[in-house]
Design a protein around this motif. Structure first.
Motif, PDB file in Angstrom:
ATOM      1  N   LYS A   1       0.623  -0.935   0.589  1.00  0.00           N
ATOM      2  CA  LYS A   1       0.233   0.067  -0.072  1.00  0.00           C
ATOM      3  C   LYS A   1       0.489   1.392  -0.312  1.00  0.00           C
ATOM      4  N   LEU A   2       2.162   0.824   0.493  1.00  0.00           N
ATOM      5  CA  LEU A   2       2.580   1.975   0.268  1.00  0.00           C
ATOM      6  C   LEU A   2       4.526   2.068  -0.107  1.00  0.00           C
ATOM      7  N   LYS A   3       5.175   2.703  -0.887  1.00  0.00           N
ATOM      8  CA  LYS A   3       6.398   2.348  -1.044  1.00  0.00           C
ATOM      9  C   LYS A   3       7.685   2.951  -0.295  1.00  0.00           C
ATOM     10  N   ALA A   4       8.568   2.263  -0.709  1.00  0.00           N
ATOM     11  CA  ALA A   4       9.642   3.140   0.631  1.00  0.00           C
ATOM     12  C   ALA A   4      10.425   4.491  -0.730  1.00  0.00           C
ATOM     13  N   GLY A   5      10.027   5.469   0.122  1.00  0.00           N
ATOM     14  CA  GLY A   5       9.863   6.858   0.108  1.00  0.00           C
ATOM     15  C   GLY A   5       9.017   7.795  -0.421  1.00  0.00           C
ATOM     16  N   ASP A   6       7.304   7.431   0.296  1.00  0.00           N
ATOM     17  CA  ASP A   6       6.606   7.886  -0.412  1.00  0.00           C
ATOM     18  C   ASP A   6       6.467   8.428   0.643  1.00  0.00           C
ATOM     19  N   VAL A   7       6.944   8.598   1.835  1.00  0.00           N
ATOM     20  CA  VAL A   7       7.048   9.310   3.272  1.00  0.00           C
ATOM     21  C   VAL A   7       7.987  10.411   3.858  1.00  0.00           C
ATOM     22  N   LYS A   8       8.294  11.317   3.715  1.00  0.00           N
ATOM     23  CA  LYS A   8       9.316  11.779   4.721  1.00  0.00           C
ATOM     24  C   LYS A   8       9.153  11.692   6.517  1.00  0.00           C
ATOM     25  N   ILE A   9      10.523  11.647   6.965  1.00  0.00           N
ATOM     26  CA  ILE A   9       9.928  11.005   8.387  1.00  0.00           C
ATOM     27  C   ILE A   9      11.029  12.176   8.718  1.00  0.00           C
ATOM     28  N   VAL A  10      10.358  13.467   9.544  1.00  0.00           N
ATOM     29  CA  VAL A  10      10.907  14.439  10.134  1.00  0.00           C
ATOM     30  C   VAL A  10      11.060  15.014  11.711  1.00  0.00           C
ATOM     31  N   TRP A  11      10.305  13.645  12.566  1.00  0.00           N
ATOM     32  CA  TRP A  11      10.228  13.723  13.383  1.00  0.00           C
ATOM     33  C   TRP A  11      10.172  12.904  14.000  1.00  0.00           C
ATOM     34  N   ARG A  12      11.151  12.535  15.315  1.00  0.00           N
ATOM     35  CA  ARG A  12      10.626  10.881  16.087  1.00  0.00           C
ATOM     36  C   ARG A  12      10.998  11.138  17.892  1.00  0.00           C
ATOM     37  N   SER A  13       9.627  10.390  17.749  1.00  0.00           N
ATOM     38  CA  SER A  13       9.760  10.842  19.419  1.00  0.00           C
ATOM     39  C   SER A  13      10.810  10.095  20.365  1.00  0.00           C
ATOM     40  N   GLU A  14      10.021  10.454  21.380  1.00  0.00           N
ATOM     41  CA  GLU A  14      11.259   9.737  22.587  1.00  0.00           C
ATOM     42  C   GLU A  14      10.835   7.742  22.943  1.00  0.00           C
ATOM     43  N   PRO A  15      11.143   6.723  23.073  1.00  0.00           N
ATOM     44  CA  PRO A  15      11.356   5.656  22.978  1.00  0.00           C
ATOM     45  C   PRO A  15       9.535   5.185  23.370  1.00  0.00           C
ATOM     46  N   ILE A  16       8.436   4.373  23.584  1.00  0.00           N
ATOM     47  CA  ILE A  16       7.179   4.001  24.179  1.00  0.00           C
ATOM     48  C   ILE A  16       6.750   2.814  24.478  1.00  0.00           C
ATOM     49  N   PRO A  17       7.034   3.041  25.358  1.00  0.00           N
ATOM     50  CA  PRO A  17       6.513   1.061  25.991  1.00  0.00           C
ATOM     51  C   PRO A  17       5.692   0.689  24.883  1.00  0.00           C
ATOM     52  N   MET A  18       6.268  -0.737  24.618  1.00  0.00           N
ATOM     53  CA  MET A  18       5.049  -1.205  23.189  1.00  0.00           C
ATOM     54  C   MET A  18       3.422  -1.775  23.914  1.00  0.00           C
ATOM     55  N   SER A  19       2.364  -2.387  22.933  1.00  0.00           N
ATOM     56  CA  SER A  19       1.230  -1.950  23.608  1.00  0.00           C
ATOM     57  C   SER A  19       1.172  -3.376  23.729  1.00  0.00           C
ATOM     58  N   PRO A  20       0.180  -2.961  24.588  1.00  0.00           N
ATOM     59  CA  PRO A  20      -0.196  -4.129  25.804  1.00  0.00           C
ATOM     60  C   PRO A  20      -1.380  -5.072  25.941  1.00  0.00           C
ATOM     61  N   VAL A  21      -1.228  -6.525  26.360  1.00  0.00           N
ATOM     62  CA  VAL A  21      -3.010  -7.547  26.661  1.00  0.00           C
ATOM     63  C   VAL A  21      -2.642  -7.115  27.915  1.00  0.00           C
ATOM     64  N   ALA A  22      -4.251  -7.186  28.472  1.00  0.00           N
ATOM     65  CA  ALA A  22      -4.822  -6.911  29.387  1.00  0.00           C
ATOM     66  C   ALA A  22      -6.014  -7.785  29.808  1.00  0.00           C
ATOM     67  N   MET A  23      -5.974  -8.052  31.053  1.00  0.00           N
ATOM     68  CA  MET A  23      -7.065  -9.040  31.269  1.00  0.00           C
ATOM     69  C   MET A  23      -8.171  -8.277  32.411  1.00  0.00           C
ATOM     70  N   ARG A  24      -9.867  -8.748  32.913  1.00  0.00           N
ATOM     71  CA  ARG A  24     -10.098  -7.985  33.741  1.00  0.00           C
ATOM     72  C   ARG A  24      -9.976  -9.190  34.894  1.00  0.00           C
ATOM     73  N   ASP A  25      -9.870  -8.343  36.013  1.00  0.00           N
ATOM     74  CA  ASP A  25      -9.186  -8.439  37.288  1.00  0.00           C
ATOM     75  C   ASP A  25     -10.305  -9.865  37.716  1.00  0.00           C
ATOM     76  N   ASP A  26     -11.773  -9.828  37.663  1.00  0.00           N
ATOM     77  CA  ASP A  26     -12.988 -10.072  37.913  1.00  0.00           C
ATOM     78  C   ASP A  26     -12.300 -11.881  36.974  1.00  0.00           C
ATOM     79  N   LEU A  27     -11.318 -11.896  36.623  1.00  0.00           N
ATOM     80  CA  LEU A  27     -11.895 -13.129  35.563  1.00  0.00           C
ATOM     81  C   LEU A  27     -11.418 -14.474  36.737  1.00  0.00           C
ATOM     82  N   PRO A  28     -11.853 -15.275  36.280  1.00  0.00           N
ATOM     83  CA  PRO A  28     -11.808 -16.233  37.313  1.00  0.00           C
ATOM     84  C   PRO A  28      -9.956 -17.062  37.855  1.00  0.00           C
TER      85      PRO A  28
END
Length: 307
Positions: free
Chosen positions: A211-238
């Motif tokens: 869907k995108l070719k390398a170079g179709d967009v330019k990166i002009v800003w990068r954030s500080e490192p962000i914690p990766m996405s988690p999976v979480a469960m409900r506390d009241d599960l058995p």
């Protein structure tokens, strides 16, 4: 951030589909485990992309997993707060939002690339031919964000803009693209003069899908490192179910292990989430996401406490 109609519609649809009993008990107390994920792309069939991890969860827990297809970040947050969802894959900010809005949930693990760090980045991008060379050039531009509940598509970009002296609400002409894919593709096509997305969507996901070719967009800003996405469960599960879910993600939810278990035919064909570059999951705690809370405090972003 108001409770959206899409979130309420999703909850109503769950009830209409018989996902909760007349007594109001959750599916986690029966034979069905309701699993949802924060959408990173708007133009995919998530049930197909999550089929391997769903098969693993069903194998390890003995529960039927029902994938709850959501339309936005708020829908997943609402579903977890209301108890209509038992297990969810969040973005870092949407996890924090769910907790701050009353969801009784515990993070199990965060996704990680093979040999990589459990962090990622937000990118500020512009079309290939743009004269913008940095985030300070976003001032006054039509800028694509992802969703007010997105960590790398709104929160960290807000911090970046503020650091450049730009108010993310009034200093740009904001557009909520609804997905990281839409944000990137809108910038590539020129619909937005600039935009933000999680790093993987720019680096390989859309390129790998053609869907995108390398170079179709330019990166002009990068954030500080962000914690990766988690999976979480409900506390009241058995208790026994929670133990099985923790073991599933921290011990078995890696590509090589899922091949050994017969879930996948090969490593290349195996997916532990909707991003094929992710290799496995590693254990985390609530404190893992304190950096997100720190950015919330620094930006004084009301989205960090309201859903």
């Amino acid at each position: 951030m108001k409770r959206t109609l899409t979130a309420l519609a999703m909850i109503g649809a769950l009830a209409a589909a018989g996902c909760s009993s007349a007594s109001g008990s959750s599916a986690g107390d029966g034979d069905v485990l309701r699993f949802a994920a924060v959408p990173t792309e708007q133009n995919i069939d998530p049930t197909a992309e999550y089929k391997d991890i769903i098969a693993l969860i069903e194998k390890n827990t003995g529960r039927k997993v029902e994938f709850v297809r959501s339309t936005d970040y708020n829908a997943v947050i609402e579903g977890m707060v209301s108890g209509k969802i038992d297990l969810a894959e969040f973005g870092p900010l949407s996890y924090v939002l769910a907790r701050s809005n009353g969801a009784k949930i515990t993070p199990i693990a965060s996704m990680v690339e093979k040999g990589g760090k459990p962090t990622y980045q937000s990118y500020g991008i512009v079309p290939a031919g743009s004269t913008i060379t940095g985030i300070d050039g976003f001032k006054g531009a039509k800028v694509c964000f992802v969703d007010p509940g997105s960590t790398s598509g709104y929160l960290f970009p807000s911090q970046g803009l503020l650091s450049a002296g730009i108010d993310p609400r009034t200093g740009v002409r904001p557009v909520m693209a609804g997905g990281h894919d839409n944000s990137v593709l809108s910038v590539a096509s020129g619909k937005c003069e600039a935009g933000f997305s999680e790093s993987g969507m720019v680096d390989h996901i859309l390129i790998g899908k053609g869907k995108l070719k390398a170079g179709d967009v330019k990166i002009v800003w990068r954030s500080e490192p962000i914690p990766m996405s988690p999976v979480a469960m409900r506390d009241d599960l058995p208790a026994d179910l929670k133990t099985k879910l923790q073991q599933t993600y921290t011990e078995d939810a890696s590509k090589d292990r899922m091949v050994q278990l017969g879930i996948c035919a090969s490593v290349d064909a195996c997916a532990v989430t909707n991003d094929n570059s992710i290799w496995s999951w590693q254990a985390v705690t609530d404190a893992t996401f304190d950096p997100v809370r720190e950015v919330c405090a620094a930006t004084k972003n009301e989205k960090c406490s309201k859903a």
